[in-house]
Design a protein around this motif. Structure first.
Motif, mmCIF file in Angstrom:
data_model
loop_
_atom_site.group_PDB
_atom_site.id
_atom_site.type_symbol
_atom_site.label_atom_id
_atom_site.label_comp_id
_atom_site.label_asym_id
_atom_site.label_seq_id
_atom_site.Cartn_x
_atom_site.Cartn_y
_atom_site.Cartn_z
ATOM 1 N N GLU A 146 0.677 -1.220 -0.074
ATOM 2 C CA GLU A 146 -0.049 -0.105 -0.044
ATOM 3 C C GLU A 146 0.791 1.392 -0.095
ATOM 4 O OE1 GLU A 146 -3.832 2.215 2.148
ATOM 5 O OE2 GLU A 146 -2.921 0.116 2.975
ATOM 6 N N ALA A 147 1.822 1.306 0.688
ATOM 7 C CA ALA A 147 2.779 2.526 1.154
ATOM 8 C C ALA A 147 3.407 2.725 -0.324
ATOM 9 C CB ALA A 147 3.707 2.555 2.143
ATOM 10 N N GLY A 148 3.879 1.528 -0.831
ATOM 11 C CA GLY A 148 4.623 1.665 -2.038
ATOM 12 C C GLY A 148 3.906 2.172 -3.337
ATOM 13 N N VAL A 149 2.851 1.708 -3.337
ATOM 14 C CA VAL A 149 1.758 2.127 -4.398
ATOM 15 C C VAL A 149 1.404 3.544 -4.349
ATOM 16 C CG1 VAL A 149 -0.683 1.929 -5.174
ATOM 17 C CG2 VAL A 149 0.758 -0.075 -5.013
ATOM 18 N N VAL A 150 1.061 3.951 -3.087
ATOM 19 C CA VAL A 150 0.789 5.252 -3.014
ATOM 20 C C VAL A 150 1.865 6.253 -3.270
ATOM 21 C CG1 VAL A 150 0.082 7.098 -1.246
ATOM 22 C CG2 VAL A 150 -1.107 4.955 -1.209
ATOM 23 N N GLU A 151 3.052 6.124 -2.762
ATOM 24 C CA GLU A 151 4.208 6.836 -3.074
ATOM 25 C C GLU A 151 4.586 6.869 -4.626
ATOM 26 O OE1 GLU A 151 8.905 7.245 -2.134
ATOM 27 O OE2 GLU A 151 7.726 6.454 -0.534
ATOM 28 N N THR A 152 4.436 5.647 -5.339
ATOM 29 C CA THR A 152 4.839 5.626 -6.643
ATOM 30 C C THR A 152 3.554 6.353 -7.331
ATOM 31 O OG1 THR A 152 5.648 3.305 -6.474
ATOM 32 C CG2 THR A 152 4.825 3.999 -8.568
ATOM 33 N N TYR A 153 2.316 6.309 -6.885
ATOM 34 C CA TYR A 153 1.378 7.133 -7.850
ATOM 35 C C TYR A 153 1.459 8.633 -7.583
ATOM 36 C CZ TYR A 153 -1.351 3.283 -9.686
ATOM 37 O OH TYR A 153 -1.712 2.191 -10.463
ATOM 38 N N GLU A 154 2.091 9.210 -6.195
ATOM 39 C CA GLU A 154 2.435 10.220 -5.999
ATOM 40 C C GLU A 154 3.623 10.890 -6.947
ATOM 41 O OE1 GLU A 154 0.902 12.858 -4.049
ATOM 42 O OE2 GLU A 154 -0.652 11.401 -3.742
ATOM 43 N N ARG A 155 4.491 10.043 -7.017
ATOM 44 C CA ARG A 155 5.582 10.553 -7.933
ATOM 45 C C ARG A 155 5.211 10.362 -9.320
ATOM 46 N NH1 ARG A 155 10.828 6.820 -7.113
ATOM 47 N NH2 ARG A 155 11.642 8.689 -8.260
ATOM 48 N N LEU A 156 4.269 9.541 -9.749
ATOM 49 C CA LEU A 156 3.765 9.652 -11.068
ATOM 50 C C LEU A 156 3.122 11.074 -11.314
ATOM 51 C CD1 LEU A 156 3.242 8.789 -13.938
ATOM 52 C CD2 LEU A 156 1.189 7.385 -12.867
ATOM 53 N N ASP A 157 2.097 11.490 -10.307
ATOM 54 C CA ASP A 157 1.478 12.805 -10.405
ATOM 55 C C ASP A 157 2.408 13.839 -10.612
ATOM 56 O OD1 ASP A 157 -0.848 14.123 -10.030
ATOM 57 O OD2 ASP A 157 -0.223 14.809 -8.347
ATOM 58 N N GLU A 158 3.440 13.879 -9.746
ATOM 59 C CA GLU A 158 4.638 14.836 -9.702
ATOM 60 C C GLU A 158 5.069 14.939 -11.264
ATOM 61 O OE1 GLU A 158 7.079 13.867 -6.682
ATOM 62 O OE2 GLU A 158 5.501 14.379 -5.249
ATOM 63 N N HIS A 159 5.423 13.824 -11.697
ATOM 64 C CA HIS A 159 6.101 13.752 -13.076
ATOM 65 C C HIS A 159 5.187 14.070 -14.362
ATOM 66 C CE1 HIS A 159 8.714 12.498 -16.240
ATOM 67 N NE2 HIS A 159 8.045 11.697 -16.837
ATOM 68 N N LEU A 160 3.946 13.842 -13.993
ATOM 69 C CA LEU A 160 2.957 14.371 -15.190
ATOM 70 C C LEU A 160 2.775 15.920 -15.248
ATOM 71 C CD1 LEU A 160 0.375 11.644 -14.650
ATOM 72 C CD2 LEU A 160 1.547 11.921 -16.761
ATOM 73 N N ARG A 161 2.902 16.534 -13.789
ATOM 74 C CA ARG A 161 2.965 17.973 -13.972
ATOM 75 C C ARG A 161 4.330 18.491 -14.398
ATOM 76 N NH1 ARG A 161 0.795 17.272 -8.494
ATOM 77 N NH2 ARG A 161 2.828 17.632 -7.575
ATOM 78 N N ALA A 162 5.339 17.871 -14.515
ATOM 79 C CA ALA A 162 6.717 18.200 -15.013
ATOM 80 C C ALA A 162 6.423 18.059 -16.634
ATOM 81 C CB ALA A 162 7.826 17.472 -14.453
ATOM 82 N N MET A 163 5.772 17.052 -17.125
ATOM 83 C CA MET A 163 5.648 16.713 -18.344
ATOM 84 C C MET A 163 4.549 17.854 -19.007
ATOM 85 S SD MET A 163 5.146 12.581 -18.688
ATOM 86 C CE MET A 163 5.008 12.619 -20.259
#
Length: 164
Positions: A146-163
């Motif tokens: 759970e913690a890994g999925v949540v952190e990974t999706y948070e990082r994806l969200d950050e990367h999408l904003r950068a893209m």
């Protein structure tokens, strides 16, 4: 299992004893979310935990093609997942198998769907596990799931904003 880490929380649910469903809304068009999920240069930027180094990111993005993503900790231990793409419908759906290489066994079958509404994309990952016992064991062991999925999706969200 639900995270409230951001405006669009990542949710993990078990609708049946063999299914795990992960859902998250991203403030990005689905073409961008699909690209971020399917191109190694993007996956390397958001995959996994911040405390680990993404050491493996191989993507042969075609039906029958293999994928392999992994991270290495400061202690040198690797956490690697791999599988095969079964179906690809850009930018709507990806179906693939997944194996945790450090505990090999029957593959998990995962379907990702990308649904866009008003410029936002709902990413839904539905995984069907080989048995109720295997899924229950993965959840019970924690495996940092759970913690890994949540952190990974948070990082994806950050990367999408950068893209964007």
């Amino acid at each position: 299992m639900t995270s409230k880490a951001s405006e669009h929380p990542t949710t993990l649910t078990t609708p049946s004893d063999r299914e795990l469903v992960i859902t998250r809304v991203f403030d990005a068009p689905r073409s961008l979310v699909f690209e971020a999920w399917t191109k190694p240069e993007h996956v390397r930027q958001w995959y996994g935990l911040r405390s680990l180094t993404t050491s493996v990111c191989e993507i042969d993005f075609r039906p029958g093609g293999a994928w392999r993503w992994g991270q290495t900790g400061p202690d040198g231990n690797a956490v690697v997942f791999s599988g095969e793409y079964k179906e690809i419908v850009p930018p709507e759906r990806i179906v693939y198998t997944e194996i945790f290489e450090q505990m090999p066994g029957p593959a998990v079958l995962t379907t990702l769907t990308f649904e866009e509404k008003d410029g936002r994309t709902t990413l839904t990952s539905t995984s069907v596990w080989p048995s109720a016992e295997v899924l229950a064991g993965a959840i019970a062991m924690g495996m940092g799931m759970e913690a890994g999925v949540v952190e990974t999706y948070e990082r994806l969200d950050e990367h999408l904003r950068a893209m964007a």
